[in-house]
Design an enzyme around this catalytic site. Structure first.
Site: not given
Ligand code: NDP
Length: 295
Positions: A140-142, A263, A164, A78
């Site tokens: 979450g903040a990804g 989702g 987050n 993306k």
């Molecule tokens: P990113 O990799 O950009 O972000 C991951 C996020 O998850 C960060 O905030 C990270 O925290 C956090 N995280 C990861 N592992 C853990 C854990 N064990 N405990 C707590 N926090 C955790 O991923 P995306 O934002 O792209 O995707 C996130 C989710 O959304 C995925 O499951 C994806 O499949 C889903 N999604 C669904 C869509 C839909 O259409 N339904 C569309 C887009 C995404 P930190 O910052 O600390 O690393």
């Protein structure tokens, strides 16, 4: 012979679309867009294309050089698509990510992001959730979280707290969106650490909607959230979707969330918004969503 020729003609007349990702074999997007095309009688093809992790630019160039009209973009591309597009919609710019590329009349490539619109449509139209005045916790903040902040704020929530694992990333999202869209003064918009959430919960703070936008469910993990979190009739929403309820949704049910949703609806609604951008016609989503829920 005649039949073959006309099939060939039809194929060559079809506008080409695709989704790029890695991995991509699991993608439901070809099924969703093929269903939309049938329903709206649009002549198009849609395929899933696996690209090497460092191969987005080369793959996308080759695809659009064939005269293709548009593409969806999923993990991990993306950000590559944000850079690849010739111009960006304001929403894509603020989301910092592109999930939809659309060839414009002058041949340039527009980058847009429909993830946030997909979530809000699923919440409001499919699940009947009223965002107006709602107290929302976004965990979450990804990339996905960043994409849904703006539509949640503009939908009129009264409170949006972002928590987050890495607190700086949540604080960063507050800074970005405070600056870019200046949420209404009455909206409480702030970041919280896990510890802050525990304190808020102990003080009696409850949320109408808790969105898990972390990827923790992928590893069957759970963010450390306090159990007393959900207001009466609250909805727990996991951006991730799976055949069985995710760990977050199972936990939410146990600790008293009245409703749970994954989702899948967001996936279908973001696809419908991409389709509308490409074809100028918004497909109905109920039938394909019901089909996908059964598979
Ligand atoms: P990113 O990799 O950009 O972000 C991951 C996020 O998850 C960060 O905030 C990270 O925290 C956090 N995280 C990861 N592992 C853990 C854990 N064990 N405990 C707590 N926090 C955790 O991923 P995306 O934002 O792209 O995707 C996130 C989710 O959304 C995925 O499951 C994806 O499949 C889903 N999604 C669904 C869509 C839909 O259409 N339904 C569309 C887009 C995404 P930190 O910052 O600390 O690393």
């Amino acid at each position: 012979m005649t039949t073959n020729t006309s099939i060939q003609d039809n194929l060559s007349e079809k506008d080409q679309y695709a989704v790029f990702g890695n991995p991509i074999s699991h993608s439901k997007s070809p099924q969703i867009h093929t269903s939309f095309a049938e329903q709206t009688q649009q002549l198009l093809s849609y395929e899933a294309i696996l690209l090497p992790e460092d191969g987005f630019e080369a793959g996308a160039k080759e695809f659009f050089a064939q005269g293709s009209k548009g593409a969806n973009v999923t993990v991990p591309f993306k950000l590559d698509a944000l850079v690849f597009a010739n111009q960006l919609t304001p929403i894509a710019k603020r989301a910092g990510a592109v999930n939809t590329l659309a060839v414009q009349e002058d041949g340039s490539l527009l980058g847009h992001n429909t993830d946030g619109e997909g979530l809000v449509t699923d919440l409001t139209a499919n699940l009947g959730f009223n965002l107006q005045g709602a107290k929302v916790l976004l965990v979450g903040a990804g990339g996905a979280a960043r994409g849904v902040v703006e539509p949640l704020l503009t939908a009129g929530v009264s409170q949006l707290i972002i928590a987050n694992r890495t607190p700086e990333r949540a604080a960063n999202l507050i800074t970005i969106f405070q600056r870019l869209i200046a949420p209404h003064a009455s909206t409480h918009f702030s970041a919280a650490t896990w510890q802050d959430l525990a304190s808020l919960s102990a003080q009696g703070e409850r949320f109408d909607l808790v969105i898990n936008a972390t990827s923790s469910s992928l590893s069957d993990d759970l963010p450390p959230l306090p159990e007393a979190l959900f207001a009466p009739n609250a909805l727990a929403y996991d951006l991730m979707y799976a055949q069985e309820p995710t760990k977050f949704l199972r936990w939410a049910k146990e600790v008293g969330a009245a409703q749970q949703a994954d989702g899948l609806g967001m996936l279908v609604e973001q696809a419908a918004a991409s389709f509308a951008l490409w074809r100028g016609v918004k497909p109905a989503t109920a039938k394909i969503l019901a089909q996908l829920k059964q598979t």
